[in-house]
Scaffold this active site. Sequence first.
Site, PDB file in Angstrom:
ATOM      1  N   HIS A 282       0.816  -1.217   0.000  1.00 11.89           N
ATOM      2  CA  HIS A 282       0.000   0.000   0.000  1.00 11.89           C
ATOM      3  C   HIS A 282       0.846   1.262   0.000  1.00 11.89           C
ATOM      4  O   HIS A 282       1.856   1.350   0.687  1.00 11.89           O
ATOM      5  CB  HIS A 282      -1.061  -0.006   1.104  1.00 11.89           C
ATOM      6  CG  HIS A 282      -0.575  -0.054   2.517  1.00 11.89           C
ATOM      7  ND1 HIS A 282      -0.312   1.082   3.239  1.00 11.89           N
ATOM      8  CD2 HIS A 282      -0.347  -1.094   3.344  1.00 11.89           C
ATOM      9  CE1 HIS A 282       0.054   0.725   4.472  1.00 11.89           C
ATOM     10  NE2 HIS A 282       0.059  -0.575   4.560  1.00 11.89           N
ATOM     11  N   ASP A 294       5.784   0.784   7.313  1.00  7.73           N
ATOM     12  CA  ASP A 294       4.378   0.477   6.994  1.00  7.73           C
ATOM     13  C   ASP A 294       3.798   1.504   6.045  1.00  7.73           C
ATOM     14  O   ASP A 294       3.343   2.549   6.482  1.00  7.73           O
ATOM     15  CB  ASP A 294       3.553   0.429   8.279  1.00  7.73           C
ATOM     16  CG  ASP A 294       2.113   0.042   8.037  1.00  7.73           C
ATOM     17  OD1 ASP A 294       1.801  -0.416   6.926  1.00  7.73           O
ATOM     18  OD2 ASP A 294       1.292   0.199   8.963  1.00  7.73           O
ATOM     19  N   GLU A 326      -5.404   1.976   2.326  1.00 14.45           N
ATOM     20  CA  GLU A 326      -5.319   0.746   3.138  1.00 14.45           C
ATOM     21  C   GLU A 326      -5.567   1.073   4.598  1.00 14.45           C
ATOM     22  O   GLU A 326      -6.276   0.362   5.300  1.00 14.45           O
ATOM     23  CB  GLU A 326      -3.939   0.096   2.968  1.00 14.45           C
ATOM     24  CG  GLU A 326      -3.845  -1.334   3.506  1.00 14.45           C
ATOM     25  CD  GLU A 326      -3.473  -1.457   4.986  1.00 14.45           C
ATOM     26  OE1 GLU A 326      -3.524  -2.574   5.518  1.00 14.45           O
ATOM     27  OE2 GLU A 326      -3.134  -0.438   5.616  1.00 14.45           O
ATOM     28  N   GLU A 327      -4.987   2.175   5.048  1.00 20.31           N
ATOM     29  CA  GLU A 327      -5.054   2.528   6.469  1.00 20.31           C
ATOM     30  C   GLU A 327      -6.447   2.976   6.893  1.00 20.31           C
ATOM     31  O   GLU A 327      -6.758   2.994   8.075  1.00 20.31           O
ATOM     32  CB  GLU A 327      -4.009   3.602   6.807  1.00 20.31           C
ATOM     33  CG  GLU A 327      -2.563   3.169   6.549  1.00 20.31           C
ATOM     34  CD  GLU A 327      -2.062   2.093   7.505  1.00 20.31           C
ATOM     35  OE1 GLU A 327      -2.851   1.571   8.307  1.00 20.31           O
ATOM     36  OE2 GLU A 327      -0.860   1.767   7.430  1.00 20.31           O
TER      37      GLU A 327
HETATM   38 ZN   LIG Z   1       0.289  -1.662   6.350  1.00 19.23          ZN
END
Ligand SMILES: [Zn+2]
Length: 515
Positions: A282, A294, A326-327
């Site tokens: 992502h 991340d 995504e988050e």
């Molecule tokens: Zn992630």
Amino acid sequence: MGLTKLALIGLTTLGAVAGLQHDQKPLFAEETGQAPISGDKKPLVSSDALQDTISSSKLLARAKRLYKIAKLSEDEYNHPTRVIGSKGHLGTLKYIYKTLQQLGDYYTLSEQPFPAVSGNIFEARLLLDLDLAESAYPMSLTPPTPKKQPVDGQLVLVANDGCHKSDYPSSVDGNIAFIRRGTCPFGTKSELAGKAGAVAAIVYNYEDTPVTGTLGTPSPHHVATFGLSGAEAAPYIAKLKHSKKVEATAYIDAVVDSIMTTNIIAQTTEGDPDNCVMLGGHSDSVAEGPGINDDGSGSLALLEIATQLTNFSVNNCVRFAWWAGEEEGLLGSDYYVDVLPPAENKKIRLFMDYDMLASPNFAYQVYDARNEVNPVGSQQLRDLYVDWYVAHGLNYTFIPFDGRSDYDGFIRNGIPGGGIATGAEGIKTADEVAMFGGEDGVPYDVCYHELCDNVNNLNLTAWELNTKLVAHSVATFARSFEGFPERADDGYAVAEAKSGQYEKTVKYHGSKMFI
Ligand SMILES: [Zn+2]
Ligand SMILES: *[C@@H]1O[C@H](CO)[C@@H](O)[C@H](O)[C@H]1NC(C)=O
Ligand SMILES: *[C@@H]1O[C@H](CO)[C@@H](O)[C@H](O)[C@H]1NC(C)=O
Ligand SMILES: *[C@@H]1O[C@H](CO)[C@@H](O)[C@H](O)[C@H]1NC(C)=O
């Protein structure tokens, strides 16, 4: 502004990918792209050759670039971030797009814009009998309390799990609904509470622990909603069951916005377009920080492999995806799979998810995908990772395949999936320290979803090694699907029956619990 800029970097729709029009070129390829490397026949990709191109120094250079891009958001956020809607995210999209564009016509590139909801909670507080509820967390995507002001009310116990209209007594009207977690999503409970006239809702856990959840897709009936630990809820439940009153004051100042963002998809122009190996990471981060592990680590690993792959030919099509949102709850990958026509769905032989490959206190984690509950082929993919770690004399652990990342939409729609990760907020055990080194009693990633998820928050050993494993997965399936189950074997009826089983095992949708 954001949108106009997006459109400028070359807008093609999913149709181009789905229709696999091989003559479709990025709009600006002629102007800015290098001449495609052509003429000489390239060697067929092999796992070893592709793995050999991977080095931590090249990955680190990309991570430093990404951090600079995250800093573009400083004006607006006072710190680096690549959250959707920020300059840092827009910069990330441009960086990915331009990098791919410079690879000439090796890939067919497309953007897939979609509307995304994005919530921001500024302040929140819950008082129960005038005491501050320490374990009360506002749900993601919660609306504010009325007029963004504190509201007072009686706590009203809702029957059962609060999944039906009839569970809400009329006394909920004008008061605060107190609902047990379970059976149906938090969003459903908040909506039913709102319809019953509640001014706010609290979902208390059936376990002692707190609930960090999301309401999911906004509804006009949602009311300001908190999660509360079972331990903290217990004395109030007892009081209410003894017909005693509990006074509550709820306060949430929050907004929920809808913005446009985009997925980026790159598919090899070469290779059998009816048999694609697909992989994704992502492109976005949370608002709190720059998201270099991340999922800078996953999305940059993909970008590096996409670059290196251009020196090889492939037998099967390879499709890379950089998901957005995504988050906020797997928005980009959900959207992608939702609008995929059935005939196109069938062409994706498997989906590999690469989210967090370089956690500083890492473990080598393999999603425990199983053919019993997941589309057939998921387990073969799981075993490909296992075999590689074993062949390299390394340890690995299985982790739940429970909906925490972008594979979720694929699994629910019958596409085999899996992936690897190195760990998020979970705590490393002493056993795992014996297996991987590092520190026990400390999270795999201490900076998970925080400001310090910067270039120093990467273990380069783990990153390089896992990127080689990603390269191995790409090269293996780009060469051949021999021995890998056909999609046709796993018809829609089976997929649906299985998705029922899968749903029972799934509590997350992205990083937040939804049920
Ligand atoms: Zn992630
Ligand atoms: C492809 O191989 C050539 C020759 O070895 C090398 O110079 C070039 O950097 C490689 N391409 C990429 C994208 O690394
Ligand atoms: C794998 O884990 C065992 C402990 O379970 C440990 O003794 C061994 O050294 C580990 N192997 C590696 C390569 O770290
Ligand atoms: C990364 O992990 C390896 C193996 O545990 C360790 O030796 C190394 O010091 C770590 N590197 C960093 C930068 O933390």
